[in-house]
Design an enzyme around this catalytic site. Structure first.
Site, PDB file in Angstrom:
ATOM      1  N   SER A 155       1.268  -0.944   0.331  1.00 20.27           N
ATOM      2  CA  SER A 155       0.132   0.061   0.412  1.00 20.27           C
ATOM      3  C   SER A 155       0.784   1.094  -0.147  1.00 20.27           C
ATOM      4  O   SER A 155       2.078   1.235   0.715  1.00 20.27           O
ATOM      5  CB  SER A 155      -0.876   0.145   1.360  1.00 20.27           C
ATOM      6  OG  SER A 155      -1.299   0.955   1.963  1.00 20.27           O
ATOM      7  N   TYR A 168      -3.406  -0.346  10.369  1.00 23.93           N
ATOM      8  CA  TYR A 168      -3.357  -1.426   8.392  1.00 23.93           C
ATOM      9  C   TYR A 168      -1.508  -0.195   8.378  1.00 23.93           C
ATOM     10  O   TYR A 168      -1.342  -0.967   6.930  1.00 23.93           O
ATOM     11  CB  TYR A 168      -4.261  -0.006   8.263  1.00 23.93           C
ATOM     12  CG  TYR A 168      -3.936  -0.677   6.528  1.00 23.93           C
ATOM     13  CD1 TYR A 168      -3.616   0.881   5.786  1.00 23.93           C
ATOM     14  CD2 TYR A 168      -5.102  -1.460   6.001  1.00 23.93           C
ATOM     15  CE1 TYR A 168      -3.913   0.026   4.225  1.00 23.93           C
ATOM     16  CE2 TYR A 168      -4.609  -1.707   5.138  1.00 23.93           C
ATOM     17  CZ  TYR A 168      -4.739  -0.450   3.882  1.00 23.93           C
ATOM     18  OH  TYR A 168      -4.474  -1.073   2.348  1.00 23.93           O
TER      19      TYR A 168
HETATM   20  N1  NAP Z   1      -8.174  -0.064  -2.180  1.00 20.53           N
HETATM   21  C1  NAP Z   1      -7.359   0.531  -1.974  1.00 20.53           C
HETATM   22  O1  NAP Z   1      -7.586   1.491  -2.412  1.00 20.53           O
HETATM   23  C2  NAP Z   1      -6.006  -0.032  -1.701  1.00 20.53           C
HETATM   24  C3  NAP Z   1      -5.122   0.819  -1.778  1.00 20.53           C
HETATM   25  C4  NAP Z   1      -3.823   0.417  -1.262  1.00 20.53           C
HETATM   26  C5  NAP Z   1      -3.551  -0.645  -1.300  1.00 20.53           C
HETATM   27  N2  NAP Z   1      -5.358  -1.958  -1.279  1.00 20.53           N
HETATM   28  C6  NAP Z   1      -5.099  -3.272  -0.330  1.00 20.53           C
HETATM   29  O2  NAP Z   1      -5.360  -4.422  -1.939  1.00 20.53           O
HETATM   30  C7  NAP Z   1      -5.432  -5.514  -1.321  1.00 20.53           C
HETATM   31  C8  NAP Z   1      -7.026  -5.952  -1.571  1.00 20.53           C
HETATM   32  O3  NAP Z   1      -8.395  -4.455  -0.976  1.00 20.53           O
HETATM   33  P1  NAP Z   1      -9.598  -4.190  -1.849  1.00 20.53           P
HETATM   34  O4  NAP Z   1      -9.557  -2.444  -1.962  1.00 20.53           O
HETATM   35  O5  NAP Z   1      -9.528  -5.187  -2.754  1.00 20.53           O
HETATM   36  O6  NAP Z   1     -10.265  -4.389  -0.953  1.00 20.53           O
HETATM   37  P2  NAP Z   1     -11.537  -5.134  -0.768  1.00 20.53           P
HETATM   38  O7  NAP Z   1     -12.514  -4.904  -1.307  1.00 20.53           O
HETATM   39  O8  NAP Z   1     -12.592  -5.463   1.026  1.00 20.53           O
HETATM   40  O9  NAP Z   1     -11.473  -6.729  -0.626  1.00 20.53           O
HETATM   41  C9  NAP Z   1     -10.831  -7.322   0.877  1.00 20.53           C
HETATM   42  C10 NAP Z   1     -10.598  -9.116   0.140  1.00 20.53           C
HETATM   43  O10 NAP Z   1     -10.349  -9.640   0.851  1.00 20.53           O
HETATM   44  C11 NAP Z   1     -10.946 -10.624   1.770  1.00 20.53           C
HETATM   45  N3  NAP Z   1     -11.020 -11.572   3.491  1.00 20.53           N
HETATM   46  C12 NAP Z   1     -10.910 -10.325   4.769  1.00 20.53           C
HETATM   47  N4  NAP Z   1     -10.811 -10.686   5.385  1.00 20.53           N
HETATM   48  C13 NAP Z   1     -10.769 -11.510   5.087  1.00 20.53           C
HETATM   49  C14 NAP Z   1     -10.468 -13.004   5.647  1.00 20.53           C
HETATM   50  N5  NAP Z   1     -10.125 -12.839   7.168  1.00 20.53           N
HETATM   51  N6  NAP Z   1      -9.868 -14.020   5.228  1.00 20.53           N
HETATM   52  C15 NAP Z   1      -9.862 -14.726   3.835  1.00 20.53           C
HETATM   53  N7  NAP Z   1     -10.509 -13.092   2.975  1.00 20.53           N
HETATM   54  C16 NAP Z   1     -10.426 -11.834   3.783  1.00 20.53           C
HETATM   55  C17 NAP Z   1     -12.280 -10.004   1.263  1.00 20.53           C
HETATM   56  O11 NAP Z   1     -12.833 -11.367   1.407  1.00 20.53           O
HETATM   57  P3  NAP Z   1     -14.458 -11.932   2.404  1.00 20.53           P
HETATM   58  O12 NAP Z   1     -15.058 -10.828   2.526  1.00 20.53           O
HETATM   59  O13 NAP Z   1     -15.440 -12.713   0.937  1.00 20.53           O
HETATM   60  O14 NAP Z   1     -13.148 -12.779   3.191  1.00 20.53           O
HETATM   61  C18 NAP Z   1     -12.432  -9.623  -0.163  1.00 20.53           C
HETATM   62  O15 NAP Z   1     -11.570 -10.778  -1.149  1.00 20.53           O
HETATM   63  C19 NAP Z   1      -5.572  -5.256   0.471  1.00 20.53           C
HETATM   64  O16 NAP Z   1      -4.454  -6.060   0.975  1.00 20.53           O
HETATM   65  C20 NAP Z   1      -5.609  -3.624   0.515  1.00 20.53           C
HETATM   66  O17 NAP Z   1      -5.094  -3.890   1.916  1.00 20.53           O
HETATM   67  C21 NAP Z   1      -6.305  -1.591  -0.982  1.00 20.53           C
END
Ligand code: NAP
Length: 263
Positions: A155, A168
């Site tokens: 991130s 985080y």
């Molecule tokens: N969006 C951004 O701007 C951004 C920026 C930088 C980094 N990131 C990183 O990118 C990654 C994906 O983020 P996103 O934005 O796509 O988030 P998201 O839409 O909230 O998706 C998160 C994913 O993680 C899974 N997850 C969450 N808790 C879990 C658990 N306890 N066990 C298994 N799976 C779990 C969720 O599936 P279930 O709920 O079905 O388990 C979902 O598939 C993360 O690591 C986040 O920190 C995102």
């Protein structure tokens, strides 16, 4: 326009860089992880998609698993099951992640433990289990030019502190640290460990920010490219790091942020 269709409109054959490869993507039920899984599936991979909720993706082999309540032994058993069913793992994408917001002075131990467990501890032990299989069996059973590819989703908060997200930021600084530490230990073992640092990407994880007009505008004004990224903006970079094109890239953290960190 998705990456694959731009490839087709350019008159080039659809790329099949991951034909016959087994690719594990965590957090593939939505957002960035789902987009990464689709991109690999579109290039011929067998995608093992891990998350808690049901995944209606016909393109994935779904596995329900909760990384918030799993210990080292349970994670190792998860990897043993995947190997028993699918024979091998060629690429692991540690993408699953959660975020909890509260001022640092009020931040609860439960929120701290949950965020560190899902974003750092479980990815470390998942990576450890997959690398152990590779070192014990996988490497010997693989073509000499193949390498095990680990891609961690870090991130901007691997470099910055953010506001009201101390756990985080700690977890994402940690993911950057283990990316480099594991690359150092395993580069000679035909393993690549790299990370992507996404900028502000439009997913459930960032909905609260987009729904706050002041924060939303402030973020867009701060991004040199002027707007939020989309999940598919990340998958292209992940596929590069997982491909032979990046065989000499190790311990790197690639920003995919519309220029945020350059400013
Ligand atoms: N969006 C951004 O701007 C951004 C920026 C930088 C980094 N990131 C990183 O990118 C990654 C994906 O983020 P996103 O934005 O796509 O988030 P998201 O839409 O909230 O998706 C998160 C994913 O993680 C899974 N997850 C969450 N808790 C879990 C658990 N306890 N066990 C298994 N799976 C779990 C969720 O599936 P279930 O709920 O079905 O388990 C979902 O598939 C993360 O690591 C986040 O920190 C995102």
């Amino acid at each position: 326009m998705s990456k694959t269709s731009s490839h087709l409109t350019a008159g080039l054959a659809p790329r099949e860089r991951f034909a016959d490869k087994v690719v594990v993507v965590t957090g593939a039920s939505r957002g960035i992880g789902e987009s990464i899984g689709l991109a690999f599936a579109n290039e011929g991979a067998k995608v093992i998609a891990i998350a808690r909720s049901a995944m209606d993706q016909t393109k994935f082999t779904p596995v329900n698993f909760d990384f918030a309540n799993a210990n080292q032994k349970q994670i190792r058993e998860l990897v043993d099951e995947i190997i028993a069913k699918h024979g091998r793992i060629d690429v692991l994408v540690n993408n699953a992640g959660i975020i909890r917001r509260a001022p640092a002075v009020d931040f609860s131990e439960q929120d701290w433990d949950d965020v560190l467990r899902v974003n750092l501890t479980s990815p470390f032990f998942l990576t450890q289990a997959v690398a152990k299989w590779w070192l014990d069996k996988g490497r010997a059973a693989s073509p000499n030019d193949s390498r095990l590819k680990i891609v961690n989703i870090a991130s901007l908060l691997s470099f910055q502190g953010g506001i009201t997200v101390p756990a985080y930021a700690a977890s994402k600084h940690g993911i950057a640290g283990i990316t480099k530490a594991l690359a150092n230990e395993w580069a000679k073992e035909r393993i690549n460990v790299n990370a992507i640092a996404p900028g502000y990407i439009s997913t459930d994880n960032t909905r609260a920010l987009r729904e706050n007009p002041t924060r939303n505008q402030a973020i867009k004004d701060r991004i040199p490219q002027g707007d939020w990224g989309q999940p598919h903006d990340i998958s292209g970079a992940v596929l590069f790091l997982a491909s032979h094109d990046a065989d000499y890239v190790n311990g790197a953290i690639l920003n995919v942020d519309g220029g945020w960190l350059a400013r």
